[in-house]
Design an enzyme around this catalytic site. Structure first.
Site, PDB file in Angstrom:
ATOM      1  N   GLN A  51       0.687  -1.142   0.045  1.00 32.12           N
ATOM      2  CA  GLN A  51      -0.045   0.035   0.032  1.00 32.12           C
ATOM      3  C   GLN A  51       0.814   1.250  -0.072  1.00 32.12           C
ATOM      4  OE1 GLN A  51      -2.640  -1.284   3.422  1.00 32.12           O
ATOM      5  NE2 GLN A  51      -4.036  -0.011   2.120  1.00 32.12           N
ATOM      6  N   LEU A  91      -7.497   1.847   3.524  1.00 33.46           N
ATOM      7  CA  LEU A  91      -6.860   3.050   3.283  1.00 33.46           C
ATOM      8  C   LEU A  91      -6.560   3.128   1.830  1.00 33.46           C
ATOM      9  CD1 LEU A  91      -4.346   3.228   6.217  1.00 33.46           C
ATOM     10  CD2 LEU A  91      -6.469   4.543   6.089  1.00 33.46           C
ATOM     11  N   HIS A 132      -7.780  -9.205   6.400  1.00 31.64           N
ATOM     12  CA  HIS A 132      -7.714  -8.069   5.589  1.00 31.64           C
ATOM     13  C   HIS A 132      -6.096  -7.465   5.154  1.00 31.64           C
ATOM     14  CE1 HIS A 132      -9.229  -4.056   3.630  1.00 31.64           C
ATOM     15  NE2 HIS A 132      -7.786  -3.698   3.919  1.00 31.64           N
ATOM     16  N   HIS A 136      -3.987  -8.373   1.380  1.00 31.23           N
ATOM     17  CA  HIS A 136      -3.096  -7.431   0.534  1.00 31.23           C
ATOM     18  C   HIS A 136      -1.901  -7.924  -0.114  1.00 31.23           C
ATOM     19  CE1 HIS A 136      -5.382  -3.326   0.609  1.00 31.23           C
ATOM     20  NE2 HIS A 136      -5.374  -3.414   2.060  1.00 31.23           N
TER      21      HIS A 136
HETATM   22 ZN    ZN Z   1      -6.463  -2.274   2.892  1.00 35.16          ZN
END
Ligand code: ZN
Length: 165
Positions: A51, A91, A132, A136
């Site tokens: 991320q 996010l 979660h 990712h």
């Molecule tokens: Zn996430």
């Protein structure tokens, strides 16, 4: 320490399968410190390395319990149980929450910053954030975990927002 911009939906780095960490050195320690700072600044309860554009199997989370930020390096989901629907956000898809059903309880084994094996387990937010963040690291996004009907609605909302409508 540094706060990184968080990559958003549509960025291909979010779909990459991240690479395992073989050695916990200063660069990994710095990455984890930066990820924790970035997560709290967002603010969020979890963040995976891809991320922020780093393709390594590292994630941080804060399950809002008595413990503070924790790190999982090279995590493996070793057990899940039950089923639980909860409003979930990400996010990388900021501003949205959608109902998503996942196993209620999850057990994850990972390596911590000392190189020791740690086990994280729980239900509620803990179970959710573990699954979660793990997803990712394999290029998963919360959209993949949605029922078809919810996903169609979510995709419409995201696309409408990106057009500025
Ligand atoms: Zn996430």
């Amino acid at each position: 320490m540094a706060i990184y911009p968080i990559r958003e939906y549509g960025d291909p780095v979010l779909r990459m399968v991240t690479k395992p960490v073989d050695e916990i050195d200063d660069s990994i320690r710095r990455l984890v410190a930066d990820m924790i700072e970035t997560m709290y600044d967002a603010p969020g309860v979890g963040l995976a390395a891809n991320q922020i554009g780093v393709g390594r199997r590292v994630a941080v989370f804060d399950a809002q319990d008595e413990l503070e930020a924790r790190v999982m390096i090279n995590p493996r989901v070793i057990h899940t149980e039950g089923e639980f629907e909860m409003e979930e956000g990400c996010l990388s898809v900021p501003g949205y929450f959608w109902p998503i059903t996942r196993p209620a309880y999850a057990v994850v084994e990972a390596t911590d910053l000392e190189g020791d094996t740690v086990t994280y387990e729980g239900d509620g937010l803990m179970g959710r954030v573990l699954q979660h963040e793990f997803a990712h690291l394999d290029g998963g996004l919360l959209l993949d975990a949605m029922e078809r009907r919810v996903r169609k609605k979510a995709m419409r909302e995201i696309h409408r927002a990106s057009l500025g409508l």
